[in-house]
Design an enzyme around this catalytic site. Structure first.
Site: not given
Length: 533
Positions: A113, A263, A276, A311, A336, A339, A458
């Site tokens: 578990d 995040e 994967s 950002h 990236t 990958k 936006r």
């Protein structure tokens, strides 16, 4: 890396302890400490939130179907975009990955578990309470939060509606749930692996979740600090983000994005793990470059902490800062790219077959790479000044999160559904769901690139007439995508209720400890850990 061939003879039926549950009735789900029960609850909760937040998006797209005010007023439109973003991020995508972690990590590493089962139960049940509070703000005086999912100050501090305090409380609870869940994942992986399963023998999904869990533990307290400062600015006379009191609204953006950018990777690293896991099964080859996959995941996690200000290029940071964050952001393309290269190399000369999980996997690799390229465009500082706050940004992050995170979750659901339920799903219906989703997602988000490049901002309920045609196409795509998810719900329920019996192996070339268990697995598994040689 495969572990199936290294499992010693192991009588799994010996672990089918019917004397230890499951309990009967609704209370089974309230008090359960079984990782499979809790994993299933996480998955159902996330799907319910996915449908709810998706229905908010349908209202947004109905409003934007034509220029001018159609269905909702601008105030309510802002509330819709805020709740859509918050619930999709914290209520749909993250709990889905936690659900998969609960279901899969113990059976993948040969543990009975999760390490802290009662904490696991508590981690889950905090979530429905947190989201009940958040959704209830729609019915409060002054209505729901209306400042976007990034809740920038002073929109959320000085100008936020009274319900902002309930929003802050719900964010605290969501963060608490995530931290407790992450501690449980780390404790389970580090302490409960089967004898002989070294870290570098773990399934890649477990690796990606281990790194994700550390990311969660690192950044969720930053989010908690951010909303706490917001609360004290609103009610206790502080001025962290209030320029009139000596504070700085731009500091809010620094704090928020120091949480916000990792995040993004919290929502995509487990997806890398899922892809994967699935790809080798349907290419009938081992995963190419296992070790480099692990190191690339670590590198992405590290880099995610030093790119947050990309950002904020338009907030007026020094040139040296702009250059630093531009180059570190571009650097993420390297691990990236490793990958994507490894996935392509895994497929190279493989005996590929195209069942539904493989179709979602291939769509993930192609469309996530497209989303990554538009991210590279946004990382270029001078170009970002043009793209900032346009629909190009909306297109970029939806390409990363919907065909990225959401498609990987659907691939996982189809891949492990026969294992979970003991029945094969209907392949024709699964492929129909895939093609409807694949076509409609591109009809929805691809034209947004051009809307953004043409200058459509936006977060607006109305727009100039020249954007009307593309907006109608986008809305039609969104409606089809939304409707096709009801087909997914039907497929899942149909599979749970019956169908062709699934074997223990389920897929011809599946490797891993979970495929050594019967389908569905007994309520308690691996009471005696298997030995990995």
């Amino acid at each position: 890396m495969s572990v199936s061939n290294t499992v010693t003879s192991h009588d799994h039926h010996a672990h089918d302890h019917h004397d230890h549950g499951p309990a009967k009735g609704l209370l089974r789900w309230v008090f359960t400490t079984n990782h499979k029960d809790i994993g299933a609850m996480y998955l159902w909760f996330s799907f319910a939130m996915f449908l709810f937040a998706g229905s908010l998006a349908m209202i947004i797209r109905a409003e934007l179907f034509r220029p001018g005010e159609q269905l909702v007023n601008p105030e309510f439109f802002n509330q819709l975009t805020t709740l859509h973003g918050l619930i999709m991020v914290f209520g749909a995508v993250m709990p889905a990955f936690v659900g998969l972690a609960n279901w899969l990590i113990p059976v993948m590493i040969g543990a009975p578990d999760m390490a802290l089962p009662r904490l696991n139960n508590w981690s889950f049940w905090i979530l429905p309470i947190a989201f009940s509070i958040l959704i209830s703000t729609l019915f409060m005086e002054g209505s729901a939060p209306n400042f976007g999912w990034t809740f920038y100050a002073p929109l959320s501090s000085t100008f936020g509606p009274p319900s902002t305090d309930f929003f802050i409380f719900s964010i605290h609870m969501m963060g608490m749930s995530s931290i407790l869940g992450a501690i449980n994942v780390v404790a389970t992986i580090l302490n409960l692996r089967a004898p002989g399963m070294t870290l570098m023998k773990m399934p890649i999904f477990v690796w990606t979740w281990l790194i994700t869990a550390f990311l969660l533990i690192a950044v969720m307290p930053v989010l908690a600090g951010c909303v706490t400062m917001l609360l004290t600015d609103r009610h206790f006379g502080t001025s962290f983000f209030n320029a009139a009191g000596g504070g700085d609204p731009v500091m809010f953006q620094h704090v928020f994005w120091f949480f916000g950018h990792p995040e993004v990777y919290i929502m995509i690293l487990p997806a890398f793990g899922i892809i994967s896991q699935i790809l080798p099964t349907f290419t009938r080859k081992h995963l190419f470059g296992y070790a480099s996959m692990v190191y690339a995941t670590c590198a992405i996690a590290f880099l995610s902490f030093i790119v947050w200000a990309h950002h904020m290029f338009t907030t007026g940071m020094p040139l040296a800062g702009e250059l630093f964050f531009m180059y570190t952001t571009m650097l993420i393309a390297v691990p990236t790219g490793v990958k994507v290269f490894n996935w392509v190399a895994t497929m190279f000369k493989g005996a590929m077959s195209f069942e539904t999980p493989m179709l979602f996997t291939l769509a993930f690799i192609f469309l996530f790479t497209c989303g990554g390229f538009s991210g590279l465009m946004l990382s270029i500082t001078p170009a970002d000044f043009q793209y900032q706050d346009t629909y190009f940004v909306v297109a970029h992050f939806h390409y990363v999160l919907v065909p990225g995170a959401v498609f990987s979750i659907m691939a996982a659901a189809y891949y492990w559904l026969p294992k979970w339920t003991g029945h094969y799903y209907n392949e024709t219906l699964g492929k129909t769901h895939f093609w409807l989703s694949f076509i409609s997602i591109n009809v929805t988000f691809f034209p947004m690139h051009f809307l953004g490049l043409a200058g459509m901002p936006r977060r607006i309920p109305d727009y100039a007439l020249q954007f009307a045609d593309f907006n109608q196409i986008v809305s039609i795509g969104a409606f089809v995508f939304g409707a096709s998810q009801l087909l997914f719900l039907y497929i899942v329920i149909k599979t749970i209720r019956g169908g062709e019996k699934a074997s223990a192996q389920v897929w011809e070339n599946a490797h891993g400890l979970e495929w050594t268990l019967p389908s569905p697995p007994p309520y308690h598994t691996f009471s005696t850990p298997p030995e990995i040689k």
